[in-house]
Design a protein around this motif. Structure first.
Motif, PDB file in Angstrom:
ATOM      1  N   SER A   1      -8.993  -9.550  -7.614  1.00  0.00           N
ATOM      2  CA  SER A   1      -9.064  -8.932  -6.291  1.00  0.00           C
ATOM      3  C   SER A   1      -8.526  -7.510  -6.337  1.00  0.00           C
ATOM      4  CB  SER A   1      -8.259  -9.749  -5.272  1.00  0.00           C
ATOM      5  OG  SER A   1      -8.873 -10.980  -5.008  1.00  0.00           O
ATOM      6  N   LEU A   2      -7.422  -7.336  -7.047  1.00  0.00           N
ATOM      7  CA  LEU A   2      -6.824  -6.007  -7.186  1.00  0.00           C
ATOM      8  C   LEU A   2      -7.812  -5.051  -7.839  1.00  0.00           C
ATOM      9  CD1 LEU A   2      -4.375  -4.134  -7.011  1.00  0.00           C
ATOM     10  CD2 LEU A   2      -3.544  -5.122  -9.160  1.00  0.00           C
ATOM     11  N   SER A   3      -8.452  -5.487  -8.916  1.00  0.00           N
ATOM     12  CA  SER A   3      -9.414  -4.630  -9.616  1.00  0.00           C
ATOM     13  C   SER A   3     -10.587  -4.264  -8.724  1.00  0.00           C
ATOM     14  CB  SER A   3      -9.922  -5.340 -10.880  1.00  0.00           C
ATOM     15  OG  SER A   3      -8.870  -5.541 -11.798  1.00  0.00           O
ATOM     16  N   LEU A   4     -11.094  -5.245  -7.969  1.00  0.00           N
ATOM     17  CA  LEU A   4     -12.213  -5.000  -7.060  1.00  0.00           C
ATOM     18  C   LEU A   4     -11.875  -3.901  -6.058  1.00  0.00           C
ATOM     19  CD1 LEU A   4     -14.940  -5.766  -5.700  1.00  0.00           C
ATOM     20  CD2 LEU A   4     -13.685  -7.531  -4.445  1.00  0.00           C
TER      21      LEU A   4
ATOM     22  N   ASN B   1       0.435  -9.888  -3.715  1.00  0.00           N
ATOM     23  CA  ASN B   1       0.099 -11.269  -4.055  1.00  0.00           C
ATOM     24  C   ASN B   1      -1.350 -11.404  -4.497  1.00  0.00           C
ATOM     25  OD1 ASN B   1       2.504 -12.765  -3.734  1.00  0.00           O
ATOM     26  ND2 ASN B   1       2.215 -12.958  -1.530  1.00  0.00           N
ATOM     27  N   ALA B   2      -2.115 -10.337  -4.387  1.00  0.00           N
ATOM     28  CA  ALA B   2      -3.535 -10.400  -4.738  1.00  0.00           C
ATOM     29  C   ALA B   2      -3.711 -10.765  -6.211  1.00  0.00           C
ATOM     30  CB  ALA B   2      -4.210  -9.069  -4.447  1.00  0.00           C
ATOM     31  N   HIS B   3      -4.680 -11.605  -6.482  1.00  0.00           N
ATOM     32  CA  HIS B   3      -5.083 -11.942  -7.838  1.00  0.00           C
ATOM     33  C   HIS B   3      -5.558 -10.671  -8.541  1.00  0.00           C
ATOM     34  CE1 HIS B   3      -7.802 -13.715 -10.924  1.00  0.00           C
ATOM     35  NE2 HIS B   3      -7.001 -14.764 -10.862  1.00  0.00           N
TER      36      HIS B   3
ATOM     37  N   LEU C   1       5.478  -1.315  -2.171  1.00  0.00           N
ATOM     38  CA  LEU C   1       4.410  -1.400  -1.179  1.00  0.00           C
ATOM     39  C   LEU C   1       3.462  -2.558  -1.463  1.00  0.00           C
ATOM     40  CD1 LEU C   1       3.560   2.399  -0.967  1.00  0.00           C
ATOM     41  CD2 LEU C   1       4.732   1.046   0.781  1.00  0.00           C
ATOM     42  N   ASP C   2       3.198  -3.329  -0.429  1.00  0.00           N
ATOM     43  CA  ASP C   2       2.138  -4.325  -0.456  1.00  0.00           C
ATOM     44  C   ASP C   2       0.788  -3.591  -0.427  1.00  0.00           C
ATOM     45  OD1 ASP C   2       0.827  -6.877  -0.033  1.00  0.00           O
ATOM     46  OD2 ASP C   2       0.687  -6.346   2.081  1.00  0.00           O
ATOM     47  N   MET C   3      -0.291  -4.324  -0.690  1.00  0.00           N
ATOM     48  CA  MET C   3      -1.616  -3.706  -0.641  1.00  0.00           C
ATOM     49  C   MET C   3      -2.400  -4.147   0.600  1.00  0.00           C
ATOM     50  SD  MET C   3      -4.720  -3.676  -3.484  1.00  0.00           S
ATOM     51  CE  MET C   3      -4.910  -5.465  -3.515  1.00  0.00           C
ATOM     52  N   ASP C   4      -2.798  -5.401   0.661  1.00  0.00           N
ATOM     53  CA  ASP C   4      -3.690  -5.876   1.717  1.00  0.00           C
ATOM     54  C   ASP C   4      -2.965  -5.984   3.057  1.00  0.00           C
ATOM     55  OD1 ASP C   4      -5.823  -6.196  -0.130  1.00  0.00           O
ATOM     56  OD2 ASP C   4      -4.909  -8.066  -0.814  1.00  0.00           O
ATOM     57  N   GLY C   5      -3.452  -5.242   4.044  1.00  0.00           N
ATOM     58  CA  GLY C   5      -2.809  -5.228   5.353  1.00  0.00           C
ATOM     59  C   GLY C   5      -1.741  -4.164   5.487  1.00  0.00           C
ATOM     60  N   THR C   6      -1.342  -3.587   4.367  1.00  0.00           N
ATOM     61  CA  THR C   6      -0.318  -2.539   4.369  1.00  0.00           C
ATOM     62  C   THR C   6      -0.946  -1.187   4.030  1.00  0.00           C
ATOM     63  OG1 THR C   6       1.418  -4.117   3.797  1.00  0.00           O
ATOM     64  CG2 THR C   6       1.863  -1.793   3.327  1.00  0.00           C
TER      65      THR C   6
END
Length: 220
Positions: free
Chosen positions: A121-124, A116-118, A14-19
């Motif tokens: 960004s993932l931690s935030l 693909n998040a840095h 699973l992707d994170m942002d937008g998913t």
């Protein structure tokens, strides 16, 4: 709405942002907030800031640098991490994404985030939305040095987690990423119908798309 043959799926990528998360946060930050703050911090007009930023955005789209906060901090000479905190109240889960995650976890599927998040960004985002407990692994493409658009990402993922592409489901909102996964042999692929809640449905072209996560778990 696609019906998945869940008995043929062992691994869910699973992707994170937008998913899983509403893409509105990221779109607002990169297209509106960052240009405004860049203009303020460098003492230029918003129009000039946009003129300066657009070629950089175009040149780096789809590359690892596009997703790298360290790169943009150096390139733009602004504190990108701190600026992302200024709009963090917009970070939000997509409807019923947590219901979907809980269901596939209960069903005994192997659930892995590939984003693909840095890492920053993932931690935030994980500080604001409790996603980590649903996943066996949380993998950033920065760990491998290649974005998901690149075939070498999938080689690195295979070497890391040892998954069977023919028995894997991958959901992502970015079409070039889905095409990269398809070329690698990932059999079950879904796009996202409405990754940004403020922009309406998008054309997912050759890919079937998930619009309602509750319907996706039918038959699980």
């Amino acid at each position: 709405m696609p019906r998945l043959a869940w008995s043929t799926i062992d691994t869910v990528l699973l992707d994170m942002d937008g998913t899983l998360l509403d893409l509105h946060y990221d779109n607002h930050f990169w297209l509106e907030h960052l240009p405004q703050r860049y203009a303020q911090l460098h003492g230029v007009s918003l129009a000039m800031a946009q003129l300066e930023l657009q070629p950089l955005f175009t040149d780096n789209a789809g590359k690892l640098n596009w997703y790298c906060l360290d790169f943009w901090t150096r390139e733009l000479n602004i504190p990108v991490r701190e600026l992302k905190l200024e709009t963090a109240d917009l970070i939000a889960l997509r409807p019923d994404a947590d219901t979907f995650l809980a269901a596939i976890q209960r069903a005994g599927k192997r659930v892995i985030m590939i984003t693909n998040a840095h890492r920053d960004s993932l931690s935030l985002k994980l500080e604001r939305i409790e996603l980590a407990p649903y996943f066996e692994r949380l993998i950033s493409s920065h760990d491998y040095g290649y974005p998901k658009e690149n075939a070498q990402f999938w080689d690195a993922l295979q070497a890391d987690i040892g998954f069977d592409p023919a028995r894997s489901l991958f959901i992502d909102d970015t079409l070039p990423v889905l095409r990269s996964a398809q070329a690698y042999g990932v059999k079950h692929l879904l796009a996202v119908c409405e990754p940004d809640s403020r922009k309406g449905a998008k054309d997912t072209e050759e890919f079937e798309a998930v619009g309602d996560y509750r319907e996706l778990i039918a038959g699980l």
